[in-house]
Write a protein that holds these residues in place. Structure first.
Motif, short mmCIF file in Angstrom:
data_model
loop_
_atom_site.label_atom_id
_atom_site.label_comp_id
_atom_site.label_asym_id
_atom_site.label_seq_id
_atom_site.Cartn_x
_atom_site.Cartn_y
_atom_site.Cartn_z
N ILE A 120 -15.25 10.23 -45.15
CA ILE A 120 -16.17 11.61 -45.88
C ILE A 120 -14.90 12.98 -45.74
CG2 ILE A 120 -17.74 13.50 -45.74
CD1 ILE A 120 -19.66 11.18 -44.75
N GLU A 121 -14.13 12.63 -44.00
CA GLU A 121 -13.35 13.63 -43.99
C GLU A 121 -12.05 13.95 -45.18
OE1 GLU A 121 -15.17 15.16 -39.85
OE2 GLU A 121 -13.34 13.56 -39.90
N ALA A 122 -11.40 11.97 -45.44
CA ALA A 122 -10.67 12.02 -45.90
C ALA A 122 -10.54 12.53 -47.32
CB ALA A 122 -10.72 10.79 -45.50
N PHE A 123 -11.92 11.54 -47.83
CA PHE A 123 -12.35 11.79 -49.32
C PHE A 123 -12.66 13.90 -48.87
CE2 PHE A 123 -13.88 7.97 -50.19
CZ PHE A 123 -13.89 7.42 -51.14
N TYR A 124 -12.59 14.78 -48.46
CA TYR A 124 -12.23 15.71 -49.18
C TYR A 124 -11.23 16.25 -48.64
CZ TYR A 124 -14.56 20.44 -48.08
OH TYR A 124 -14.34 22.23 -48.44
N ALA A 125 -10.56 15.40 -47.25
CA ALA A 125 -9.39 16.14 -47.73
C ALA A 125 -8.53 16.37 -48.44
CB ALA A 125 -8.55 15.78 -46.46
N HIS A 126 -8.88 15.17 -49.60
CA HIS A 126 -8.05 14.26 -50.35
C HIS A 126 -8.83 15.26 -51.82
CE1 HIS A 126 -6.63 12.24 -47.64
NE2 HIS A 126 -5.10 12.02 -48.40
N GLY A 127 -8.91 16.41 -52.20
CA GLY A 127 -10.39 16.95 -53.31
C GLY A 127 -11.44 15.80 -53.57
N ALA A 138 -27.75 13.86 -44.16
CA ALA A 138 -27.48 13.27 -43.19
C ALA A 138 -26.31 12.61 -42.71
CB ALA A 138 -28.64 12.20 -42.29
N ILE A 139 -24.83 12.18 -43.39
CA ILE A 139 -23.88 12.76 -43.12
C ILE A 139 -23.61 13.57 -42.83
CG2 ILE A 139 -23.96 10.13 -44.63
CD1 ILE A 139 -22.68 11.74 -47.08
N PHE A 140 -23.88 14.56 -43.36
CA PHE A 140 -22.59 15.55 -42.68
C PHE A 140 -23.15 16.18 -41.07
CE2 PHE A 140 -23.18 16.07 -47.17
CZ PHE A 140 -22.10 15.45 -47.75
N LYS A 141 -23.65 15.29 -41.06
CA LYS A 141 -24.64 15.85 -38.99
C LYS A 141 -22.95 16.10 -37.74
CE LYS A 141 -27.40 14.99 -35.36
NZ LYS A 141 -27.46 14.04 -34.00
N HIS A 142 -22.20 15.62 -38.44
CA HIS A 142 -21.06 16.18 -37.70
C HIS A 142 -19.30 16.05 -38.44
CE1 HIS A 142 -23.17 14.40 -33.64
NE2 HIS A 142 -23.90 13.07 -34.71
N THR A 143 -19.56 15.40 -39.39
CA THR A 143 -18.23 15.99 -40.47
C THR A 143 -17.75 17.03 -40.72
OG1 THR A 143 -19.52 16.25 -42.36
CG2 THR A 143 -18.45 13.62 -41.80
N LYS A 144 -16.24 17.26 -40.02
CA LYS A 144 -15.83 18.97 -39.76
C LYS A 144 -14.63 18.77 -41.08
CE LYS A 144 -17.61 19.52 -35.37
NZ LYS A 144 -18.46 18.84 -35.72
N LYS A 145 -14.14 19.92 -40.90
CA LYS A 145 -13.15 20.14 -41.94
C LYS A 145 -11.63 20.03 -40.96
CE LYS A 145 -15.41 23.80 -44.94
NZ LYS A 145 -16.16 25.28 -44.64
N ALA A 146 -10.54 20.44 -41.60
CA ALA A 146 -9.19 20.22 -41.41
C ALA A 146 -9.42 21.19 -39.77
CB ALA A 146 -8.44 20.21 -42.01
N ASP A 147 -10.47 22.35 -39.80
CA ASP A 147 -9.91 23.82 -39.21
C ASP A 147 -11.29 23.72 -38.01
OD1 ASP A 147 -12.56 23.88 -40.18
OD2 ASP A 147 -11.76 25.59 -40.72
N LEU A 151 -17.93 20.59 -42.03
CA LEU A 151 -18.14 20.66 -43.74
C LEU A 151 -18.50 21.31 -44.30
CD1 LEU A 151 -15.31 18.72 -44.74
CD2 LEU A 151 -17.88 17.07 -45.55
N VAL A 152 -19.94 21.72 -43.91
CA VAL A 152 -21.05 22.48 -44.76
C VAL A 152 -20.76 23.37 -44.83
CG1 VAL A 152 -22.06 19.82 -45.34
CG2 VAL A 152 -23.05 21.70 -43.25
N LYS A 153 -20.32 24.13 -44.11
CA LYS A 153 -20.69 25.45 -42.98
C LYS A 153 -19.90 26.66 -44.63
CE LYS A 153 -19.38 29.11 -39.98
NZ LYS A 153 -17.59 29.44 -38.69
N GLY A 154 -20.89 27.27 -44.55
CA GLY A 154 -20.24 28.38 -45.82
C GLY A 154 -21.08 27.30 -47.25
N GLN A 155 -21.20 26.83 -47.36
CA GLN A 155 -21.58 25.56 -48.61
C GLN A 155 -22.85 25.81 -49.20
OE1 GLN A 155 -18.39 23.18 -49.83
NE2 GLN A 155 -17.31 22.75 -48.42
N LYS A 156 -23.15 25.87 -50.29
CA LYS A 156 -24.67 25.59 -50.43
C LYS A 156 -24.74 23.81 -50.59
CE LYS A 156 -23.67 29.23 -54.32
NZ LYS A 156 -23.11 28.52 -55.36
N VAL A 157 -26.02 23.53 -49.78
CA VAL A 157 -26.40 22.01 -49.80
C VAL A 157 -27.91 21.78 -49.61
CG1 VAL A 157 -24.21 21.73 -48.55
CG2 VAL A 157 -25.96 22.23 -47.89
N THR A 158 -28.27 20.94 -50.51
CA THR A 158 -29.45 20.51 -50.51
C THR A 158 -30.07 19.29 -49.30
OG1 THR A 158 -32.08 20.71 -51.23
CG2 THR A 158 -30.02 19.97 -52.18
N GLY A 159 -31.36 18.70 -49.40
CA GLY A 159 -31.73 18.03 -48.94
C GLY A 159 -32.80 17.75 -48.08
N PHE A 160 -33.64 16.57 -47.83
CA PHE A 160 -34.64 16.16 -47.91
C PHE A 160 -35.67 17.24 -46.88
CE2 PHE A 160 -38.43 13.33 -46.59
CZ PHE A 160 -38.83 13.08 -47.23
#
Length: 226
Positions: A120-127, A138-147, A151-160
């Motif tokens: 996921i981090e690789a897909f995101y990093a490559h746009g 749930a996949i965004f529990k541990h995913t991080k941006k390069a900094d 990954l979801v910080k400041g992003q509009k999201v939804t889920g169950f």
């Protein structure tokens, strides 16, 4: 031809209940056929490879939709599903986007899976877009941006939603609640009334609230790919 990777859970135990779980058929079938019918080539992977477990409740008569009926009559897609690639053998460079169907299974394996997190981090990093529906955010529990921020910080999201989890009486069974986790990671979480179709997109992340939202996520994903 654009290529999309579908990632399904390999986890089939519903906590300590003695019941089975897995992926939710509708959340796989509706996006799969929507994208396939629009000329997208789809590859399927899972942590263990091979046949991923289907949540038995998603096969119940009341859970059927035109997409699931089509799936159960479609030997070719069932054969493809039985031979999913191992997640460890998948490279984001081979695909234009990734999509995660839900079901309760991802809460246990995909949320914690190092290969999934790195992918996921690789897909995101490559746009490249990352889509997830229902429990799959749930996949965004541990995913991080390069900094190093979530990954979801400041992003509009939804889920169950917490209330949907309460309605299916699994609040005390699941390892965490999707809504709470997305908020804790700084996501700008929104939702509609329980069981209503709802999807949001934010840059590269596209999320859907529940099974009824799965095709909406696929529609937004297709627009991004075009």
């Amino acid at each position: 031809m654009k290529k999309v990777l579908f990632v399904l859970t390999s986890h089939d135990e519903l906590g300590n209940t003695g019941h089975k779980t897995g992926f939710w058929v509708e959340e796989f079938a509706a996006p799969f056929y929507y994208l396939k019918d629009n000329g997208i080539e789809i590859t399927i992977a899972s942590p263990k490879g091979g046949q991923p477990p289907i949540d038995p409740k998603s096969s119940a008569p009341e859970s059927q939709t035109p997409a699931t009926v089509r799936f159960y009559a479609d030997n070719e897609t069932q054969a493809q599903l039985a031979k999913t690639l191992k997640l460890a053998d998948v490279n984001q460079a081979d695909y234009d986007a990734v999509f995660y169907p839900g079901g309760h299974g991802p809460l246990w394996d995909l949320a914690e899976d190092k290969n999934s997190i790195a992918l996921i981090e690789a897909f995101y990093a490559h746009g490249k877009p990352v889509g997830a529906v229902c429990h799959a955010p749930a996949i965004f529990k541990h995913t991080k941006k390069a900094d190093g921020t979530p990954l979801v910080k400041g992003q509009k999201v939804t889920g169950f939603t917490n209330t949907e989890e309460e309605a299916v009486q699994l609040t005390n069974v699941v390892p965490f609640l999707v809504e709470d986790m997305l908020k804790a990671n700084g996501g700008i979480y929104s939702k509609k009334a329980d069981w209503n179709p709802y999807a949001v997109e934010n840059e590269l992340i596209i999320t859907g609230q529940n099974p009824a939202s799965s095709e909406l996520v696929a529609e937004l994903l297709l627009k991004k790919l075009k």
